[in-house]
Motif scaffolding. Structure first.
Motif, PDB file in Angstrom:
ATOM      1  N   PRO A 212       0.855  -0.991  -0.196  1.00 27.24           N
ATOM      2  CA  PRO A 212      -0.114   0.173  -0.090  1.00 27.24           C
ATOM      3  C   PRO A 212       0.658   1.257  -0.069  1.00 27.24           C
ATOM      4  CG  PRO A 212      -0.840  -1.448   1.416  1.00 27.24           C
ATOM      5  CD  PRO A 212       0.346  -2.126   1.094  1.00 27.24           C
ATOM      6  N   ARG A 213       1.957   1.407   0.678  1.00 29.54           N
ATOM      7  CA  ARG A 213       2.712   2.621   0.869  1.00 29.54           C
ATOM      8  C   ARG A 213       3.523   2.656  -0.471  1.00 29.54           C
ATOM      9  NH1 ARG A 213       7.408   2.764   5.462  1.00 29.54           N
ATOM     10  NH2 ARG A 213       7.864   0.996   4.295  1.00 29.54           N
ATOM     11  N   ALA A 214       4.036   1.753  -1.225  1.00 30.12           N
ATOM     12  CA  ALA A 214       4.423   1.639  -2.580  1.00 30.12           C
ATOM     13  C   ALA A 214       3.471   2.398  -3.567  1.00 30.12           C
ATOM     14  CB  ALA A 214       5.080   0.364  -2.826  1.00 30.12           C
ATOM     15  N   ARG A 215       2.407   1.550  -3.596  1.00 29.46           N
ATOM     16  CA  ARG A 215       1.377   2.386  -4.378  1.00 29.46           C
ATOM     17  C   ARG A 215       1.202   3.745  -4.399  1.00 29.46           C
ATOM     18  NH1 ARG A 215      -0.539  -3.066  -3.947  1.00 29.46           N
ATOM     19  NH2 ARG A 215      -1.889  -2.590  -2.017  1.00 29.46           N
ATOM     20  N   ARG A 216       0.971   4.267  -3.001  1.00 28.82           N
ATOM     21  CA  ARG A 216       0.851   5.580  -2.674  1.00 28.82           C
ATOM     22  C   ARG A 216       2.125   6.214  -2.963  1.00 28.82           C
ATOM     23  NH1 ARG A 216      -0.123   4.643   2.320  1.00 28.82           N
ATOM     24  NH2 ARG A 216       2.046   5.532   3.049  1.00 28.82           N
TER      25      ARG A 216
END
Length: 332
Positions: A212-216
């Protein structure tokens, strides 16, 4: 016993055999050598090989330390080899050199275990040797040799020190910038420099709890890119996510590279860029040769140590020392 020195024609004959790793390794060593006769022989080898059977795709990869460049290249290389049975790839990995000892770890082969042993892949780690811009002094010549031998894809991995890694842009057809979520890369899109040089961007390690952090981070980088003026030709660099661990996004990443190359071919920028790179290579080789010949002159060699001591002790300015060196009899 020292191995016999082959002629350029003997090298070319052996290099036409794609399985002759010994000849390829020795030819690359010649191209990387600091000795003028070795570099001359390497140039003769490329000339003896003639035009490459097909132009190789040159892709440069850079990113901050820890972003996973070598691991991603391993995954990307496996994808390239598996997707086309006849494809051959070469990986030119540049490792940082110690400013104290001059040595390098050259551990990329360890991190690319599959590619290092694959019959259609060639992995060559090289020390940066004090060269700036993320590539080694002779990376251009080694790339030219690999292309002449018949490799289809060249992946050039830079040292990975951040914003200064732009020299590889002058060696490649596509510049891939890897980003790491949580390392401040989300803000790099508002900076000039390496971000506006990139053709494709990818946030790595998009797996597990980090997904999730990478996609954000990818969304934020894509938004930030809109603040930069799109490069000539109208290509807005895409920002993707990928994971070398589970293979997520690797195929999509290469598809974007191919899409960019097709875009460049269609608008004529691909060939123009290649031509400009050749001119840059010519100027750089002339500069390097002139510098080497300058310091090899006896009168210069005799004066350098004394002038350097004077500069280091503050008795003479750097500009004054340079003027004296350039004004020595026989130098002008």
């Amino acid at each position: 016993m020292r191995a016999p020195r082959w002629s350029a024609e003997e090298f070319a004959t052996r290099l036409r055999n794609p399985h002759d790793r010994v000849a390829l390794g020795r030819a690359v060593t010649l191209a990387e050598s600091t000795l003028a006769p070795d570099r001359a022989l390497a140039a003769d080898i490329v000339a003896a090989l003639g035009p490459p059977p097909r132009p190789a795709v040159r892709v440069g990869l850079t990113g901050v330390p820890g972003v996973g460049k070598s691991t991603l290249i391993e995954a990307l290389g496996r994808h390239l080899l598996d997707s086309v049975e006849s494809r051959r790839i070469a990986v030119l990995a540049v490792d940082p050199s110690s400013t104290r000892t001059g040595g390098s770890i050259l551990g990329d082969k360890t991190r690319m275990a599959t590619l290092s042993t694959h019959p259609r892949a060639f992995v060559r780690p090289s020390p940066a040797g004090g060269a700036l811009g993320g590539v080694a002094h002779r990376t251009r010549e080694v790339a030219q040799l690999c292309e002449a031998v018949g490799f289809d894809v060249l992946l050039i991995e830079t040292v990975g020190v951040g914003q200064s890694e732009i020299a590889v842009r002058g060696l490649t057809d596509c510049f891939l910038l890897l980003l790491l979520a949580g390392a401040g890369d989300e803000l790099q899109g508002i900076k000039k420099g390496i971000m506006e040089m990139a053709d494709v961007l990818a946030v790595t390690k998009t797996d597990g709890a980090n997904a999730p952090r990478a996609r954000r981070a990818a969304r934020e980088a894509a938004n930030a890119l809109h603040l930069l003026r799109p490069p000539e030709g109208g290509w807005l660099p895409p920002v993707l996510t990928c994971s070398a661990t589970d293979g997520t996004g690797i195929a999509e990443l290469w598809a974007k590279v191919e899409q960019f190359l097709a875009h460049q071919q269609a608008n004529g920028q691909f060939q123009l860029q290649r031509q400009q790179q050749q001119l840059t290579a010519l100027r750089e080789l002339v500069r390097q040769e002139l510098e080497a010949r300058f310091y090899a002159r006896p009168e210069v060699a005799a004066a350098v140590a004394e002038l350097e001591t004077a500069v280091s002790q503050g008795a003479l300015s750097a500009g004054g020392a340079a003027a004296r060196l350039l004004g020595l009899r026989g130098v002008n």
